[in-house]
Enzyme design. Sequence first.
Site, PDB file in Angstrom:
ATOM      1  N   ASP A  47       0.814  -1.214   0.000  1.00  0.00           N
ATOM      2  CA  ASP A  47       0.000   0.000   0.000  1.00  0.00           C
ATOM      3  C   ASP A  47       0.848   1.263   0.000  1.00  0.00           C
ATOM      4  O   ASP A  47       0.398   2.323  -0.418  1.00  0.00           O
ATOM      5  CB  ASP A  47      -0.927  -0.019   1.225  1.00  0.00           C
ATOM      6  CG  ASP A  47      -1.869   1.170   1.251  1.00  0.00           C
ATOM      7  OD1 ASP A  47      -2.607   1.353   0.264  1.00  0.00           O
ATOM      8  OD2 ASP A  47      -1.856   1.933   2.239  1.00  0.00           O
ATOM      9  N   LEU A  60      -7.328   5.678   3.096  1.00  0.00           N
ATOM     10  CA  LEU A  60      -7.522   6.771   2.147  1.00  0.00           C
ATOM     11  C   LEU A  60      -6.287   7.065   1.315  1.00  0.00           C
ATOM     12  O   LEU A  60      -6.297   7.992   0.512  1.00  0.00           O
ATOM     13  CB  LEU A  60      -7.929   8.040   2.914  1.00  0.00           C
ATOM     14  CG  LEU A  60      -9.277   7.982   3.630  1.00  0.00           C
ATOM     15  CD1 LEU A  60      -9.482   9.229   4.467  1.00  0.00           C
ATOM     16  CD2 LEU A  60     -10.408   7.849   2.611  1.00  0.00           C
ATOM     17  N   ARG A  61      -5.213   6.267   1.512  1.00  0.00           N
ATOM     18  CA  ARG A  61      -4.006   6.532   0.729  1.00  0.00           C
ATOM     19  C   ARG A  61      -4.278   6.338  -0.762  1.00  0.00           C
ATOM     20  O   ARG A  61      -3.731   7.061  -1.600  1.00  0.00           O
ATOM     21  CB  ARG A  61      -2.868   5.628   1.187  1.00  0.00           C
ATOM     22  CG  ARG A  61      -1.551   5.939   0.475  1.00  0.00           C
ATOM     23  CD  ARG A  61      -0.397   5.121   1.000  1.00  0.00           C
ATOM     24  NE  ARG A  61       0.075   5.625   2.276  1.00  0.00           N
ATOM     25  CZ  ARG A  61       0.050   4.938   3.411  1.00  0.00           C
ATOM     26  NH1 ARG A  61      -0.434   3.722   3.428  1.00  0.00           N
ATOM     27  NH2 ARG A  61       0.508   5.467   4.521  1.00  0.00           N
ATOM     28  N   ALA A  62      -5.128   5.381  -1.109  1.00  0.00           N
ATOM     29  CA  ALA A  62      -5.433   5.152  -2.519  1.00  0.00           C
ATOM     30  C   ALA A  62      -6.076   6.379  -3.149  1.00  0.00           C
ATOM     31  O   ALA A  62      -5.770   6.739  -4.295  1.00  0.00           O
ATOM     32  CB  ALA A  62      -6.361   3.943  -2.662  1.00  0.00           C
ATOM     33  N   VAL A  78      -3.271   9.067  -3.631  1.00  0.00           N
ATOM     34  CA  VAL A  78      -2.349   8.694  -4.708  1.00  0.00           C
ATOM     35  C   VAL A  78      -3.030   8.836  -6.069  1.00  0.00           C
ATOM     36  O   VAL A  78      -2.433   9.365  -7.024  1.00  0.00           O
ATOM     37  CB  VAL A  78      -1.839   7.252  -4.506  1.00  0.00           C
ATOM     38  CG1 VAL A  78      -1.108   6.760  -5.744  1.00  0.00           C
ATOM     39  CG2 VAL A  78      -0.928   7.190  -3.295  1.00  0.00           C
TER      40      VAL A  78
END
Length: 700
Positions: free
Chosen positions: A194, A275-277, A280
Amino acid sequence: MIASYPFSAVVGLADLKLALVLNAVSPRVGGVLVRGEKGTAKSTVVRALATQLPQVEVVSGCRFSCDPAAPDPACPDGPHEPGAAAVRRPAALVELPVGASEDRLAGSLDVERALTEGVKAFEPGLLAAAHRGVLYVDEVNLLHDHLVDLLLDAAALGTCYVEREGVSVRHAARFLLVGTMNPEEGELRPQLLDRFGLTVEVRASRDPGERAEVVRRRLAFDADPEGFAQGWREEEAALAQRIARARDRVPSVRLPDKRLVQIATVCAGFEVDGLRADIVTANAAVAHAAWHGRDVVTREDVRAAARLSLPHRRRRDPFDAPGMDESLLDDLLGPDDPDDDGPGHDISGPDGSGPDGGTTGSDGTDGRATGPDGSEGSGPDGGPDRGADSGLDPDHSGAAEEGLDSGPPSGSGQDGRAGHGRPGEDGADGVSGVPVGGQVAAAAAPYKVRLLNVPGLGEGVAGRRSRARTAHGRATGSRRPDGRVRDLHVTATLLAAAPHQRDRGRTGSGLLLRPDDLRQVVREGREGNLVLFVVDASGSMAARKRMGAVKTAVLSLLLDAYQRRDKVGLITFRGTGAELALPPTSSVEAGAARLRSLPTGGRTPLAAGLVRAAEVLRVERLRDPSRRPLLVLVTDGRATSGGDVDRAAALLEGTASVVVDCESGPVRLGLATRLAARLRARAVPLSELGTVVHDHRKAS
């Protein structure tokens, strides 16, 4: 200096080149993880990208590559005065070897000089060298976990911290992180996956024409690297200019709220964690728009970014392969907007021209199907054939490559036919394939298993199974260092120096230390082992649907091995002999795939299974002598063919073993328990394998 292979000359690999370019345009994207089989030019493309990055200005004499326009106020070589002398140099490409130490990666404090001379000396590591450049980690899945954690933390924070024995140093470390890996050698943990911004799956083309062009260009490059690079000079210069212009455009690209909602909808629809997706994908969409000369993010930018940022984040189970359903992606994005010009409507610049003012091809080059001398195709001199390169086409979804036949489906034979082999004398096909009248039992969901470990104290690769002396763990003592001190034991050092203070003429308040006083910490942690599974797949195991429970148990043990950082191997025996179904590897996914398709039936050559296990362990001891093995034998103890079991068991003397007793029913013969006694192994009933042992000290 030998010229590097030109980035523009790489045939195909559109997704990989696009992902690398997006990170070059905007480092906020968060790096690229390249997954693929061996020999697919992963390293070649990454090294070629570094030559396309804009040159950087650094403060003259600064070991940390500070920007003269905005120097790092905490730079260990600073503070730098405004207007300090600057030099211009190419962006650095730093490669992190698999066997690197923590000191080599983050830098090291010379604790010996700090204590004996009072000097604060810091030696920069690879993170400092990669600042404002590219950090390339080949075989990132083989790095120790603590190095991967340190690396990804630095990439996320843009800062490297080194703290030891009360001395702290920090410096800027902003770089384009690129990792490559072969999934056959083991996966990264999902939480580490991730942390990479984008991921790309790379496979060699199955198109003979494209493969021939790859070989043609490579032979031309090997014969004359300088001449080959010269032939691509114009394309390389144009690509570098386009990357530089896109970098300048990024701050002005607008992300409408409508597109932000689209990004959130897609990420929620694919059920990615955290929420990193979303972040990014948003940064990648902005970079994609800038790369194509747009000032506003469009639906196509969001789609291109999601294709690269989401596949590895959908991997929930360690046995799952990364991937995504592009039809679902299109459904979540909704229909094309009327105000959009359609997919790939602006693939060059805002004025419709290429980076050099000419017409742009789909790969960002000039789109000509001619060589550097103006001739078409690839001539006898090995000149490039631009028409054969798919380049950086944002609409290239890889469908043509993805849809190509890459061999028989998982679980089938070499000819692609599942479930039909040559029948043996006993009505089975021996070892490979499915026996006539045989069956393939289905496994249930894996469960948590009890800790199975190797007794004693090892010195193997860091992991989470058996006790071992490791570089990281709890301190259990001290010793004199062999060479330079890497992990100082302060208390032991002071105790060693204290009795000699009067003889050394101490008059002040501080201790007088000598190099002989220094002591290094001895630490104890956990190591990873080689867990070799030897599974009975004979007809007796198929009785009363026992094999389904056995497969579930072994899958659970495989999951446990993945979590504990072990290598795994799989031997099965049935019919007339034993087969090494999975040579020792770090890829538990491969083991799970082989196990799920494992057929049952035929006689029980138990001795053959033990002999094959002894052979595999003998070879592995030569290959990896520090990794201790653990033999897990899954059987009911019956032996109806294959030789003398006692003699075969003697070959495994001294090997830590566990016998999982699969015998069931009201009447039990106790054969597996007797086999465990012969092997001096622990016997664990199959029904008790799922018992969780909470006291790990007792389990050890």
